[in-house]
Design a protein around this motif. Structure first.
Motif, PDB file in Angstrom:
ATOM      1  N   ALA A  98     -41.894   3.235   2.767  1.00 52.07           N
ATOM      2  CA  ALA A  98     -43.341   3.289   2.960  1.00 52.07           C
ATOM      3  C   ALA A  98     -43.928   1.952   2.517  1.00 52.07           C
ATOM      4  O   ALA A  98     -43.228   0.940   2.443  1.00 52.07           O
ATOM      5  CB  ALA A  98     -43.943   4.455   2.184  1.00 52.07           C
ATOM      6  N   ARG A  99     -45.212   1.952   2.206  1.00 49.03           N
ATOM      7  CA  ARG A  99     -45.882   0.713   1.825  1.00 49.03           C
ATOM      8  C   ARG A  99     -46.850   0.993   0.691  1.00 49.03           C
ATOM      9  O   ARG A  99     -47.362   2.103   0.558  1.00 49.03           O
ATOM     10  CB  ARG A  99     -46.631   0.126   3.017  1.00 49.03           C
ATOM     11  N   GLY A 100     -47.085  -0.022  -0.138  1.00 48.36           N
ATOM     12  CA  GLY A 100     -48.015   0.102  -1.240  1.00 48.36           C
ATOM     13  C   GLY A 100     -49.439   0.315  -0.763  1.00 48.36           C
ATOM     14  O   GLY A 100     -49.765   0.144   0.420  1.00 48.36           O
ATOM     15  N   PHE A 101     -50.315   0.671  -1.687  1.00 50.51           N
ATOM     16  CA  PHE A 101     -51.710   0.953  -1.351  1.00 50.51           C
ATOM     17  C   PHE A 101     -52.489  -0.349  -1.226  1.00 50.51           C
ATOM     18  O   PHE A 101     -52.627  -1.106  -2.176  1.00 50.51           O
ATOM     19  CB  PHE A 101     -52.337   1.831  -2.437  1.00 50.51           C
ATOM     20  N   GLY A 102     -52.994  -0.630  -0.030  1.00 55.80           N
ATOM     21  CA  GLY A 102     -53.830  -1.803   0.173  1.00 55.80           C
ATOM     22  C   GLY A 102     -53.100  -3.126   0.186  1.00 55.80           C
ATOM     23  O   GLY A 102     -53.725  -4.185   0.129  1.00 55.80           O
ATOM     24  N   ASN A 103     -51.762  -3.115   0.258  1.00 58.76           N
ATOM     25  CA  ASN A 103     -51.032  -4.378   0.301  1.00 58.76           C
ATOM     26  C   ASN A 103     -49.784  -4.200   1.167  1.00 58.76           C
ATOM     27  O   ASN A 103     -49.637  -3.196   1.855  1.00 58.76           O
ATOM     28  CB  ASN A 103     -50.666  -4.853  -1.114  1.00 58.76           C
ATOM     29  N   GLU A 135     -43.310  -3.063  -0.391  1.00 59.64           N
ATOM     30  CA  GLU A 135     -42.450  -1.956   0.013  1.00 59.64           C
ATOM     31  C   GLU A 135     -42.464  -0.869  -1.053  1.00 59.64           C
ATOM     32  O   GLU A 135     -42.462  -1.157  -2.260  1.00 59.64           O
ATOM     33  CB  GLU A 135     -41.008  -2.434   0.225  1.00 59.64           C
ATOM     34  N   SER A 136     -42.484   0.373  -0.599  1.00 61.15           N
ATOM     35  CA  SER A 136     -42.336   1.533  -1.472  1.00 61.15           C
ATOM     36  C   SER A 136     -41.305   2.447  -0.836  1.00 61.15           C
ATOM     37  O   SER A 136     -41.121   2.447   0.387  1.00 61.15           O
ATOM     38  CB  SER A 136     -43.669   2.281  -1.644  1.00 61.15           C
ATOM     39  N   TYR A 137     -40.637   3.241  -1.667  1.00 65.82           N
ATOM     40  CA  TYR A 137     -39.541   4.063  -1.172  1.00 65.82           C
ATOM     41  C   TYR A 137     -39.717   5.505  -1.633  1.00 65.82           C
ATOM     42  O   TYR A 137     -39.843   5.770  -2.836  1.00 65.82           O
ATOM     43  CB  TYR A 137     -38.194   3.517  -1.669  1.00 65.82           C
ATOM     44  N   PHE A 138     -39.735   6.426  -0.673  1.00 65.24           N
ATOM     45  CA  PHE A 138     -39.675   7.843  -0.998  1.00 65.24           C
ATOM     46  C   PHE A 138     -38.213   8.207  -1.247  1.00 65.24           C
ATOM     47  O   PHE A 138     -37.379   8.137  -0.337  1.00 65.24           O
ATOM     48  CB  PHE A 138     -40.202   8.692   0.171  1.00 65.24           C
ATOM     49  N   LEU A 173     -40.999   5.328  -5.369  1.00 65.93           N
ATOM     50  CA  LEU A 173     -40.518   4.222  -6.194  1.00 65.93           C
ATOM     51  C   LEU A 173     -41.030   2.938  -5.549  1.00 65.93           C
ATOM     52  O   LEU A 173     -40.731   2.671  -4.388  1.00 65.93           O
ATOM     53  CB  LEU A 173     -38.989   4.199  -6.251  1.00 65.93           C
ATOM     54  N   ASN A 174     -41.817   2.152  -6.279  1.00 68.40           N
ATOM     55  CA  ASN A 174     -42.323   0.899  -5.742  1.00 68.40           C
ATOM     56  C   ASN A 174     -41.293  -0.217  -5.884  1.00 68.40           C
ATOM     57  O   ASN A 174     -40.448  -0.193  -6.787  1.00 68.40           O
ATOM     58  CB  ASN A 174     -43.621   0.500  -6.454  1.00 68.40           C
ATOM     59  N   SER A 175     -41.391  -1.207  -5.001  1.00 72.35           N
ATOM     60  CA  SER A 175     -40.384  -2.269  -4.997  1.00 72.35           C
ATOM     61  C   SER A 175     -40.386  -3.072  -6.292  1.00 72.35           C
ATOM     62  O   SER A 175     -39.355  -3.632  -6.671  1.00 72.35           O
ATOM     63  CB  SER A 175     -40.600  -3.199  -3.799  1.00 72.35           C
ATOM     64  N   ASP A 210     -38.565   1.553  21.962  1.00 77.04           N
ATOM     65  CA  ASP A 210     -39.904   1.015  21.711  1.00 77.04           C
ATOM     66  C   ASP A 210     -40.908   2.145  21.463  1.00 77.04           C
ATOM     67  O   ASP A 210     -42.025   2.142  21.996  1.00 77.04           O
ATOM     68  CB  ASP A 210     -40.358   0.160  22.885  1.00 77.04           C
ATOM     69  N   ARG A 211     -40.504   3.100  20.643  1.00 73.98           N
ATOM     70  CA  ARG A 211     -41.332   4.272  20.386  1.00 73.98           C
ATOM     71  C   ARG A 211     -42.534   3.914  19.519  1.00 73.98           C
ATOM     72  O   ARG A 211     -42.393   3.273  18.471  1.00 73.98           O
ATOM     73  CB  ARG A 211     -40.488   5.348  19.703  1.00 73.98           C
ATOM     74  N   ASN A 212     -43.714   4.345  19.924  1.00 74.70           N
ATOM     75  CA  ASN A 212     -44.915   4.205  19.104  1.00 74.70           C
ATOM     76  C   ASN A 212     -44.930   5.345  18.096  1.00 74.70           C
ATOM     77  O   ASN A 212     -44.860   6.516  18.475  1.00 74.70           O
ATOM     78  CB  ASN A 212     -46.177   4.265  19.967  1.00 74.70           C
ATOM     79  N   HIS A 213     -45.033   5.034  16.813  1.00 78.05           N
ATOM     80  CA  HIS A 213     -44.986   6.098  15.810  1.00 78.05           C
ATOM     81  C   HIS A 213     -45.601   5.628  14.492  1.00 78.05           C
ATOM     82  O   HIS A 213     -45.681   4.428  14.215  1.00 78.05           O
ATOM     83  CB  HIS A 213     -43.538   6.556  15.565  1.00 78.05           C
ATOM     84  N   TRP A 214     -46.059   6.598  13.718  1.00 77.51           N
ATOM     85  CA  TRP A 214     -46.464   6.344  12.340  1.00 77.51           C
ATOM     86  C   TRP A 214     -45.202   6.401  11.482  1.00 77.51           C
ATOM     87  O   TRP A 214     -44.611   7.452  11.306  1.00 77.51           O
ATOM     88  CB  TRP A 214     -47.476   7.385  11.869  1.00 77.51           C
ATOM     89  N   ALA A 215     -44.778   5.265  10.961  1.00 77.14           N
ATOM     90  CA  ALA A 215     -43.517   5.206  10.220  1.00 77.14           C
ATOM     91  C   ALA A 215     -43.588   5.948   8.901  1.00 77.14           C
ATOM     92  O   ALA A 215     -42.587   6.487   8.422  1.00 77.14           O
ATOM     93  CB  ALA A 215     -43.122   3.754   9.973  1.00 77.14           C
ATOM     94  N   SER A 216     -44.790   5.988   8.268  1.00 74.33           N
ATOM     95  CA  SER A 216     -44.920   6.670   6.983  1.00 74.33           C
ATOM     96  C   SER A 216     -46.368   7.061   6.763  1.00 74.33           C
ATOM     97  O   SER A 216     -47.286   6.487   7.361  1.00 74.33           O
ATOM     98  CB  SER A 216     -44.445   5.776   5.829  1.00 74.33           C
ATOM     99  N   SER A 217     -46.554   8.043   5.910  1.00 75.11           N
ATOM    100  CA  SER A 217     -47.891   8.404   5.428  1.00 75.11           C
ATOM    101  C   SER A 217     -47.818   8.475   3.912  1.00 75.11           C
ATOM    102  O   SER A 217     -46.928   9.095   3.348  1.00 75.11           O
ATOM    103  CB  SER A 217     -48.352   9.743   6.015  1.00 75.11           C
ATOM    104  N   GLY A 218     -48.733   7.815   3.242  1.00 77.51           N
ATOM    105  CA  GLY A 218     -48.695   7.772   1.791  1.00 77.51           C
ATOM    106  C   GLY A 218     -47.810   6.654   1.281  1.00 77.51           C
ATOM    107  O   GLY A 218     -47.355   5.786   2.014  1.00 77.51           O
ATOM    108  N   GLY A 219     -47.566   6.695  -0.006  1.00 78.49           N
ATOM    109  CA  GLY A 219     -46.844   5.634  -0.691  1.00 78.49           C
ATOM    110  C   GLY A 219     -47.509   5.325  -2.023  1.00 78.49           C
ATOM    111  O   GLY A 219     -46.993   4.572  -2.833  1.00 78.49           O
ATOM    112  N   PHE A 220     -48.659   5.939  -2.245  1.00 76.84           N
ATOM    113  CA  PHE A 220     -49.377   5.857  -3.514  1.00 76.84           C
ATOM    114  C   PHE A 220     -49.876   7.261  -3.816  1.00 76.84           C
ATOM    115  O   PHE A 220     -50.379   7.943  -2.927  1.00 76.84           O
ATOM    116  CB  PHE A 220     -50.557   4.882  -3.399  1.00 76.84           C
TER     117      PHE A 220
END
Length: 734
Positions: free
Chosen positions: A110-115, A118-121, A127-129, A702-712
Motif C-alpha cells: 500500500a502507500r503512506g498517508f499523503g505521501n 511504501e506500506s505493507y499489509f 508496517l511502514n517502510s 493492462d488492467r485498471n484497478h485500485w491496487a490498495s485501500s488504506g495504509g494508515f
C-alpha cells in the motif's frame, strides 16, 4: 541450474556467487603447529551461522532470522519466516522492497498517508517502510523507498514479534516484520555490470563489485552502485534514483566484524498521488485508466539518506558468543504534494486538490548488545540468549497547507499553476528550518531459552522482553514540548515445535505485539473530547498460531492458522476517549516453494483473512471488516527452464487481491483485482563472459484497478495500480 551444458554451468557459478561461498582449502598440513584454518563464509550479518543456504530452485533460503534468536532452520522454528533471495530479486527485475514482496501471498503493498512511502499489509496489519529492519536494526534505511541494490535477502517474519525484535519505533509491525540483509563479498571475485530500460523511457545502469583479501580471504569488500532516470509507464511521471553502498567484513578464528555505509538520493516528479473519498460520497469511483496521471505538474518529492551499520561477534568460549551492533541514519525530505479528493461522482469523477508542502529531517541512532550460548542439564539442551537494545529518533518537521481548493477531475484532470504560499496558507513551522516535533526513545531487555528434548525432536522456546517507551511531541512553530508519553510493558512469547520427521514439523506459538497507545483527539463529531491530548496505555496485541511445515526433497511448504487481536479506542457517550474493543484478524496461510519437478520452480500461496472490528462503541462499525483488508489474496508464480532451448527460462505470476472496504462502516466497497506478470531469462556465454538477458511484462492485461485501500489506521484512501509495464535488462559478469 542443470549441469548439462557449459552455459548452464556458468549460470550455476553465478548463482552460487550470490549465496554462501567458501574459500579454497588451506595448503597441505605442515607438521609445525599452526593456528586453525579460518573458513570464510559470505555472511551478511557477521554471525557464525552465516547466510542460510538456498532451497532448491534458489528463490528462497532454508532459514531466516528470528530476531534475537538468530538464524533458524524453518523446521526447527515455531515462527513463520520466508527469506527471499537475491537470485529471485534479479530474475524478477524487482527494483524495490515492495516489488519483492509481491511474491508473498501474506503481504500486500500500500502507500503512506499523503505521501509516496511504501506500506505493507502483513496479515492485514500495516508496517511502514521506515519500520523495516536492516541487518536486525530498525529504521536505518531510506524512509519512503528502498532500492534492491542495497540488500541480499528480504526476510518476512509473519506475526507479532515484540519479544523477538522489540517494539516497532513507528508503532506498526503487529502483523509481522521485514528484515533486509546487506550484501557481502563471496569467495570468488565478482564484477557485474547491468544496464536496463523500462516503459516511459526509464534507463538504468548498475555495478556490483566484490573482492576478498588477506590470508584465507578473511577480509571482504563489496560495492554496489546504481543510477536510474526517466519516465515511467504513467503519463508525465518521472523518477530518478542514485544509490551507492559499501559492505565490509572481516573474520578471525573467534571474531567476526562487518560494516555498511550507504547513500540514496530519490527524486520523484509529478508522481500520481493518493485518492481520498469525501464524506457523503456513496460509492467508490471506477478506477481511471491505469496510464493516466491526475498529479499536478508542479508536484514533487525528494528524499536523501545517509546510513550505516556496524556489527561484531566474539566467541568468548566454544559455547558462548557475545555480539554488538550499532546503526544510524541521517535523512532529509522535501516535497510539494497535491492529493486528490473525489467529492462529486455523478459519473464525472469531479474532485478537488490543494497544495501541501512538507520538510522533514530525521536523526536515527540504534544499537543492540547480547550474549548467546548453549549448555545441557541432563538430557535437556538449552540455547539461551540475553539481549539489550536502545533506539533514538529525533524528527524535525514543518509544513505549509494551502487552504484554497483547486478543482479538477479523476478522469479529466485540470493542470493548475502552483499556488503561492501566502494569505490562504496555514503554516506549521518554517520549511527551510524545521524544528523538532517528535522524539522517540525505546529501551528493552530480553531473555530467552530454547529447550531441546527427546533427541532434539521436541523444542520449546520461552522468552520475555521488558520494553520501555518514552515518546515526546513538540510544537511545530515554537519547538516547545506539548506532551510526553512514558510506558513500560513485559512482552512474553512461547513456542513449541514437534519434529515428526526430518521433513515434517508441527508448531504452535503465543506471541505479543506492543505499540504506543493513541492520543485523544480534540473533538469528535463536533463535540469536544473531555480528555483531549491524553495518551492511552500501550496497545498489546496477542497472537495465537498453529501450523505445519514440510520440506520434502526439492519442494517445501507450510500451512498456518492464526488469530491476532489489536486493541481499539473510541470516544464514548460521555465524550471520553477510551480504550475499548479490538480488531481481530483470523486467518489461514498456505505457502509453497522449490522445484515441483525437474526444471519447474514454484513460489507463492494464498491467504484467507477474517479481519473484523469488535466492540467499537458504534453500531455502524461493530462487526464490520477492517479497512483495506480483503477476505482472500494469493500470489502464485512458476518458472520453467526450457530444456529445448539451452539457457532459456520463462516465468509467470498471478497476483490476486479480493474486494475490501475504504471505510469503517463498510459502505465503500473497493473491487478486487487479478493481474498477470510474465518474464523471460536467457543465459549465454559471450567471449568467455556470462551474459544474462531478462525481459518482463507486469500487468500484462493492462488492467485498471485500485491496487490498495488504506495504509494508515482509520484512513481509506485509494491508490491506482500500475499500468502494463515493460522492462529489459542485460548483465555481464567480467
Amino acid at each position: 541450474m542443470r549441469t548439462r551444458s557449459r552455459a548452464a554451468c556458468i549460470a550455476t557459478a553465478a548463482a552460487l556467487s550470490q549465496g554462501p561461498a567458501w574459500s579454497q582449502s588451506a595448503a597441505p598440513v605442515d607438521p609445525t603447529p599452526t593456528l586453525r584454518t579460518v573458513t570464510v563464509n559470505a555472511s551478511a550479518d557477521a554471525s557464525a551461522q552465516g547466510l542460510s543456504p538456498e532451497y532448491p530452485g534458489g528463490q528462497v533460503a532454508r532459514g531466516g532470522r528470528a530476531g534475537i534468536l538468530g538464524t533458524r532452520d524453518p523446521l526447527a522454528s515455531p515462527f513463520s519466516i520466508t527469506s527471499y533471495t537475491n537470485q529471485l530479486i534479479q530474475d524478477r527485475q524487482a527494483r524495490g522492497v515492495g516489488e519483492v514482496l509481491q511474491n508473498d501471498p501474506g503481504v500486500r503493498v500500500a502507500r503512506g498517508f499523503g505521501n509516496f512511502q511504501e506500506s505493507y499489509f502483513i496479515r492485514g496489519f500495516i508496517l511502514n517502510s521506515d519500520d523495516v529492519a536492516y541487518n536486525g536494526l530498525f529504521s536505518l534505511l531510506p524512509r519512503q523507498y528502498i532500492a534492491t541494490e542495497l540488500f541480499e535477502r528480504v526476510e518476512v517474519l509473519r506475526g507479532a514479534s515484540a519479544f523477538l525484535t522489540g517494539a516497532n519505533p513507528g508503532g506498526g509491525g503487529l502483523g509481522g516484520a521485514v528484515n533486509l540483509l546487506p550484501k557481502r563479498a563471496p569467495a570468488d571475485p565478482l564484477t557485474r555490470v547491468t544496464v536496463g530500460a523500462a516503459s516511459g523511457g526509464q534507463g538504468q545502469v548498475a555495478a556490483d563489485i566484490a573482492r576478498r583479501f588477506g590470508p584465507d580471504g578473511a577480509t571482504g569488500i563489496r560495492v554496489n552502485a546504481a543510477y536510474r532516470d526517466g519516465g515511467t509507464a504513467v503519463d508525465e511521471e518521472r523518477a530518478r534514483l542514485g544509490v551507492v553502498a559499501v559492505g565490509l567484513d572481516w573474520r578471525s578464528r573467534d571474531v567476526r566484524l562487518s560494516g555498511d555505509i550507504g547513500h540514496q538520493d530519490h527524486r520523484l516528479r509529478r508522481t500520481r498521488p493518493n485518492v481520498s473519498i469525501a464524506p457523503g460520497v456513496a460509492s467508490v469511483p471506477a478506477p481511471p485508466d491505469a496510464s493516466s496521471n491526475f498529479a499536478q505538474p508542479w508536484s514533487y518529492s525528494n528524499e536523501r539518506d545517509v546510513f550505516g551499520t556496524l556489527r561484531g561477534e566474539w566467541d568468548l568460549t566454544p559455547a558462548i558468543t557475545a555480539w554488538a551492533a550499532y546503526g544510524l541514519r541521517r535523512s532529509e525530505e522535501a516535497n510539494s504534494l497535491a492529493n486528490l479528493t473525489v467529492d462529486n461522482l455523478g459519473g464525472t469523477g469531479a474532485a478537488r486538490t490543494s497544495r501541501f508542502d512538507n520538510a522533514r529531517e530525521d536523526d536515527v541512532d540504534t544499537g543492540e548488545l547480547g550474549l548467546r550460548g548453549k549448555f545441557r542439564t541432563g538430557s535437556v539442551g538449552h540455547e539461551w540468549v540475553v539481549a539489550a537494545s536502545a533506539f533514538s529518533l529525533d524528527s524535525r518537521n514543518a509544513f505549509a497547507f494551502d487552504l484554497f481548493p483547486l478543482r479538477t477531475s479523476l478522469y479529466a484532470p485540470t493542470a493548475h499553476p502552483q499556488p503561492p504560499l501566502g494569505a490562504t496558507t496555514f503554516f506549521g513551522g518554517t520549511l527551510g528550518s524545521p524544528l523538532r516535533t517528535t522524539r522517540t526513545r525505546l529501551q528493552s531487555f530480553a531473555l530467552g531459552d530454547t529447550l531441546s528434548m527427546m533427541d532434539d525432536r521436541l523444542l520449546l522456546t520461552l522468552g520475555v522482553r521488558h520494553q520501555r517507551l518514552d515518546l515526546g511531541s513538540y510544537d511545530y512553530t515554537t519547538g516547545t514540548q506539548l506532551s510526553r508519553y512514558e510506558a513500560q510493558r513485559n512482552s512474553p512469547a512461547a513456542g513449541i515445535v514437534w519434529k515428526a520427521s526430518p521433513e515434517l514439523s508441527v508448531y504452535a506459538n503465543y506471541v505479543e505485539g506492543l505499540t504506543q497507545g493513541e492520543s485523544a483527539p480534540a473533538s469528535a463529531a463536533g463535540v469536544p473530547v473531555v480528555n483531549a491530548g491524553e495518551s492511552l496505555p500501550p496497545y498489546v496485541s496477542k497472537q495465537k498460531e498453529v501450523g505445519v511445515k514440510v520440506q520434502r526433497g526439492t519442494l517445501g511448504g507450510s500451512l498456518a492458522l492464526f488469530s491476532t487481536t489489536r486493541p481499539r479506542a473510541y470516544v464514548n457517550a460521555a465524550s471520553v476517549f477510551t480504550a475499548g474493543g479490538e480488531d481481530r484478524h483470523d486467518g489461514l496461510e498456505f505457502n509453497v516453494f522449490g522445484e515441483a519437478v525437474r526444471g519447474v520452480k514454484l513460489l507463492g500461496g494464498a491467504t484467507w483473512l477474517s479481519a473484523k472490528q469488535r466492540d467499537t462503541g458504534s453500531a455502524a462499525t461493530d462487526g464490520r471488516r477492517v479497512i483495506g483488508v480483503p477476505r482472500f489474496q494469493a500470489s502464485v508464480g512458476a518458472e520453467w527452464e526450457v530444456r529445448a532451448v539451452e539457457g532459456l527460462a520463462l516465468d509467470a505470476r498471478v497476483v490476486h487481491t479480493g474486494a475490501s472496504y475504504a471505510d469503517a462502516a463498510n459502505t465503500l466497497r473497493v473491487p478486487g483485482w487479478t493481474r498477470l506478470d510474465l518474464g523471460a531469462r536467457y543465459l549465454m556465454e559471450v567471449g568467455g563472459r556470462l551474459v544474462s538477458l531478462r525481459a518482463r511484462i507486469d500487468n500484462v492485461g493492462d488492467r485498471n484497478h485500485w491496487a490498495s485501500s488504506g495504509g494508515f489506521p482509520g484512513a481509506g484512501y485509494l491508490v491506482v495500480g500500475a499500468p502494463r509495464t515493460f522492462s529489459l535488462s542485460a548483465s555481464v559478469d567480467f
